[in-house]
Design an enzyme around this catalytic site. Structure first.
Site, PDB file in Angstrom:
ATOM      1  N   CYS A   2       0.763  -0.794   0.035  1.00  0.00           N
ATOM      2  CA  CYS A   2       0.141   0.172   0.193  1.00  0.00           C
ATOM      3  C   CYS A   2       0.735   1.138  -0.057  1.00  0.00           C
ATOM      4  CB  CYS A   2      -1.036   0.099   0.967  1.00  0.00           C
ATOM      5  SG  CYS A   2      -1.662  -1.427   1.552  1.00  0.00           S
ATOM      6  N   ARG A  28       1.000   2.471  -5.924  1.00  0.00           N
ATOM      7  CA  ARG A  28       1.726   1.271  -4.497  1.00  0.00           C
ATOM      8  C   ARG A  28       0.605   0.409  -4.769  1.00  0.00           C
ATOM      9  NH1 ARG A  28       6.248   2.553  -2.474  1.00  0.00           N
ATOM     10  NH2 ARG A  28       5.736   1.200  -1.107  1.00  0.00           N
ATOM     11  N   TRP A  78      -3.771  -2.461  -1.452  1.00  0.00           N
ATOM     12  CA  TRP A  78      -3.030  -3.218  -2.264  1.00  0.00           C
ATOM     13  C   TRP A  78      -3.903  -4.414  -1.228  1.00  0.00           C
ATOM     14  CZ3 TRP A  78      -1.217  -7.849  -2.464  1.00  0.00           C
ATOM     15  CH2 TRP A  78      -1.419  -8.010  -3.593  1.00  0.00           C
ATOM     16  N   ASN A 104       1.054  -0.054   5.541  1.00  0.00           N
ATOM     17  CA  ASN A 104       2.087  -1.114   4.396  1.00  0.00           C
ATOM     18  C   ASN A 104       2.920  -1.715   4.761  1.00  0.00           C
ATOM     19  OD1 ASN A 104       2.850  -1.414   2.126  1.00  0.00           O
ATOM     20  ND2 ASN A 104       4.348  -0.166   1.889  1.00  0.00           N
ATOM     21  N   GLY A 105       2.346  -3.178   4.243  1.00  0.00           N
ATOM     22  CA  GLY A 105       2.923  -4.734   5.116  1.00  0.00           C
ATOM     23  C   GLY A 105       1.994  -5.385   5.184  1.00  0.00           C
ATOM     24  N   GLU A 477       7.295 -12.814 -21.103  1.00  0.00           N
ATOM     25  CA  GLU A 477       7.166 -11.779 -21.734  1.00  0.00           C
ATOM     26  C   GLU A 477       5.510 -10.942 -21.896  1.00  0.00           C
ATOM     27  OE1 GLU A 477       7.447  -7.144 -20.311  1.00  0.00           O
ATOM     28  OE2 GLU A 477       7.753  -8.653 -19.793  1.00  0.00           O
ATOM     29  N   LYS A 481       2.352  -9.952 -20.164  1.00  0.00           N
ATOM     30  CA  LYS A 481       1.350  -8.747 -20.370  1.00  0.00           C
ATOM     31  C   LYS A 481       0.143  -8.895 -20.969  1.00  0.00           C
ATOM     32  CE  LYS A 481       4.270  -6.312 -19.268  1.00  0.00           C
ATOM     33  NZ  LYS A 481       5.411  -6.898 -19.169  1.00  0.00           N
ATOM     34  N   GLU A 484      -1.597 -10.115 -17.458  1.00  0.00           N
ATOM     35  CA  GLU A 484      -1.426  -8.238 -17.156  1.00  0.00           C
ATOM     36  C   GLU A 484      -2.481  -7.807 -16.806  1.00  0.00           C
ATOM     37  OE1 GLU A 484       1.669  -6.370 -15.409  1.00  0.00           O
ATOM     38  OE2 GLU A 484       2.626  -7.209 -17.108  1.00  0.00           O
ATOM     39  N   HIS A 500       5.103 -31.330 -25.681  1.00  0.00           N
ATOM     40  CA  HIS A 500       5.768 -32.062 -24.592  1.00  0.00           C
ATOM     41  C   HIS A 500       4.516 -31.974 -23.396  1.00  0.00           C
ATOM     42  CE1 HIS A 500       9.863 -33.306 -25.452  1.00  0.00           C
ATOM     43  NE2 HIS A 500       9.770 -32.132 -25.966  1.00  0.00           N
ATOM     44  N   LYS A 598       2.205  -1.632  -8.657  1.00  0.00           N
ATOM     45  CA  LYS A 598       3.497  -0.693  -9.778  1.00  0.00           C
ATOM     46  C   LYS A 598       4.568  -1.391  -8.795  1.00  0.00           C
ATOM     47  CE  LYS A 598       6.111   0.102 -13.258  1.00  0.00           C
ATOM     48  NZ  LYS A 598       6.206  -0.484 -14.330  1.00  0.00           N
TER      49      LYS A 598
END
Ligand code: AGP
Length: 603
Positions: A2, A28, A78, A104-105, A477, A481, A484, A500, A598
């Site tokens: 957060c 955040r 968050w 935050n934590g 990647e 993307k 996300e 496989h 982020k």
């Protein structure tokens, strides 16, 4: 992960200031927010709402709060514990409504503390771990009759990560903060002090960065920092970069702006480091002793690490391995002599990566960081490093920072090759210098074509991404993307792995993105494409040569011909644009996708 902020001082309308800082801290976490203020006449006000505070005007918020206050604390969330509700938003209040806290934590022993407090009659109104802190504090304050002692006693019982700011209406002239793992800083601000999870958002020139175990008591004009034994500790200030307000008057959102900023970001990274035909990096000046490299990171930065591994082995002949930071920090690894740890991070604040660095440093390992955010925890804790100079990245999905990570790792590999007197491919440096222009041309040439492909597949429930050698991490990647920002399930893998197992997923409804730019593996990749086509699968291919792959693909994106080593810096662009246009077509907020942040500052 957060964002927390607090102000104590004499400016008028401090609530306005705290709202502005909260809007800057939203990267955040942005599922809910809240504020609390303590007035000089000892009244505690608070507001907690679901959603993004950035979508509200300050006046809308202030209407609910008394703009004038002695202390104001704020939070953007968050969720780690408890659903996204206004009850679970912060500030959390004590049972007697006298103490407010933002956190935050993650408190790991919150269950145990909650049960103890419930046994002595405390009620809990939220599902958060945070509420146990403020009720424990109320309990200590009742017992010790001294708020500072109560704060210390409370902090000594907490296990886990925390950056906390505490305000109590019985003491309207003191703000208390404490830190363990989560970032927390103090800045002088206009007749008072501003505390925050990120000093870079405070428009200040300097900041005191708290260290693990620090507790601070702030008044209008004084800051006392002490440890858990109430012993005074001294903390130095660091210089802070001026806050770079995000300006975006050209583009509909930050993600596309940052995708189109990649040519300049690459130029910034090269400036003064690739001069004439030589790479000069301060970071490697004293690293002649390096015989092995361990790369550690998370998410996209980990994928960049896989490409770095290829560069260090291929160009500098240094054996290199790549570790997920979250795994590496717990596995008590055997680390051979003359090993250098290279942590990679855009934010420089990722908790798992910080923990992996601490673990390696405890084992006496040298560290050289690849980081974007100046002054961040990772940049401060490593022995040397290279800044990406990509500029601030607003969009949660890494784009320009990822490309600059690839180029930074390439320059590091070349610098190590020079140190070890390894001959370089003649054209490599001149090819690198062309990169910003090639990226710029590619962006111009393929954007419209990608829009057509997105229109065709934006309703697809699944995607596969495949690649070989340097394009395997780009496949990873690309898949990330898409996941996300479009929320479509996608999987990236080495092309040969398809048969496989995953090839069982191939139907005429499954699009597969094939990144095929590695000359030495082209024919093998063509076989994989044939295997998919044989089962009716749809192919979107990225190629640089006139290959059979392009002919048999449903859609082909041709990128400029480049040395295999440099192709990932180009082939990542169609990955970014495809995810972007599909997410737009699905109506998503591409800058702040759901459930993400982020900077991931909790484990
Ligand atoms: C990438 O788009 C994501 N934002 C995420 O995977 C990110 O790469 C990861 O959280 C690592 O962040 P860092 O580079 O700031 O350490």
């Amino acid at each position: 992960m957060c964002g927390i902020v607090g102000y104590i001082g004499t400016i008028s309308r401090p609530v306005n200031l705290v709202i502005d800082v909260l809007k800057r801290l939203e990267y955040r976490g942005y599922d809910s927010w809240g504020l609390s203020s303590i007035t000089c006449d000892k009244r505690l006000n608070f507001i907690r709402e679901i959603g993004k505070i950035s979508e509200l005007s300050n006046d809308t918020v202030i209407d609910h709060m008394n703009a004038d206050a002695a202390i104001v604390i704020g939070h953007t969330r968050w969720a780690t514990h408890g659903k996204v509700t206004s009850e679970n938003a912060h500030p959390q209040l004590s049972n007697d409504f006298k103490i407010a806290i933002v956190h935050n934590g993650v408190i790991e022993n919150h269950e145990e503390i909650r049960n103890k407090l419930m046994e002595i009659g405390y009620d809990f109104h939220s599902e958060t771990d945070t509420e146990v802190i403020v009720n424990l504090l109320q309990n200590k304050y009742v017992l010790l009759k001294n708020f500072k002692k109560a704060v210390i006693a409370t902090v000594n019982e907490l296990k886990g990560a925390y950056g906390i700011a505490i305000a109590c209406c019985s003491i309207p002239h003191r703000l208390y903060i404490a830190k363990m793992s989560s970032p927390l800083s103090i800045c002088d601000y206009d007749g008072g002090f501003l505390v925050s999870s990120d000093p870079n958002v405070c428009d200040a020139k300097e900041a005191i960065i708290l260290e693990d175990g620090d507790i601070a008591e702030l008044s209008y004009d004084k800051v006392d920092i002490f440890n858990k034994n109430a012993e005074v500790v001294k903390r130095d200030s660091i210089l802070i970069e001026p806050y770079e307000e995000f300006k975006n008057n050209e583009y509909p959102n930050y993600m596309i702006k940052e995708i189109f900023e990649q040519p300049d970001a690459l130029r910034n990274l090269m400036r003064g480091r690739l001069v004439d035909d030589a790479v000069t990096l301060d970071a490697t000046r004293d690293l002649g002793w390096v015989e092995r490299i361990k790369i550690t990171a998370c998410g996209s930065s980990w994928y960049a690490g896989l490409i770095g591994q290829y560069y260090f082995e291929k160009i500098a002949s240094i054996p290199t391995s790549v570790e997920y930071a979250s795994e590496y920090r717990y596995k008590d690894p055997i680390i051979e002599d003359n090993t250098l740890l290279i942590p990679i991070s855009q934010s420089g604040e990722t908790a798992d990566t910080i923990a992996a660095i601490k673990m390696a440093k405890d084992k006496g390992i040298g560290t050289c960081a690849v980081v974007n955010t100046v002054g961040s925890a990772i940049s401060r804790m490593c022995d040397s490093g290279i800044y990406l100079r990509a500029g601030r990245e607003y969009g949660v999905a890494a784009t320009k920072s990822f490309s600059n990570q690839l180029l930074a790792l390439l320059l590091l590999a070349i610098s190590f090759a020079n140190l070890k007197k390894k001959p370089l491919d003649e054209s490599l440096l001149s090819d690198i210098k062309q990169l910003p222009d090639v990226v710029s041309d590619t962006l111009g040439q393929i954007n419209d074509k990608i829009k057509d492909i997105a229109l065709k597949y934006y309703q697809s429930p699944n995607f596969l991404y495949i690649g070989r050698l340097l394009e395997y991490p780009i496949a990873l990647e690309g898949a990330l993307k898409l996941k996300e920002i479009s929320y479509i399930h996608a999987e990236g893998m080495p092309a040969a792995e398809l048969k496989h197992g995953p090839i069982a997923l191939i139907t005429d409804e499954m699009p597969t993105v094939v990144v095929a730019t590695q000359s030495s593996a082209l024919h093998k990749t063509e076989n994989n494409v044939q295997e998919i086509k044989a089962r009716g699968g749809k192919i979107i291919s990225i190629t640089k040569d006139d290959t059979a792959i392009a002919e048999i693909s449903d859609y082909n994106i041709k990128i400029p011909y480049l040395n295999d080593i440099l192709c990932p810096l180009i082939s990542v662009i169609p990955m970014q644009l495809l995810a972007y246009h599909i997410a737009l077509l699905r109506g998503h907020d591409v800058d702040k996708p759901r459930n993400l942040a982020k900077s991931v500052t909790v484990e």
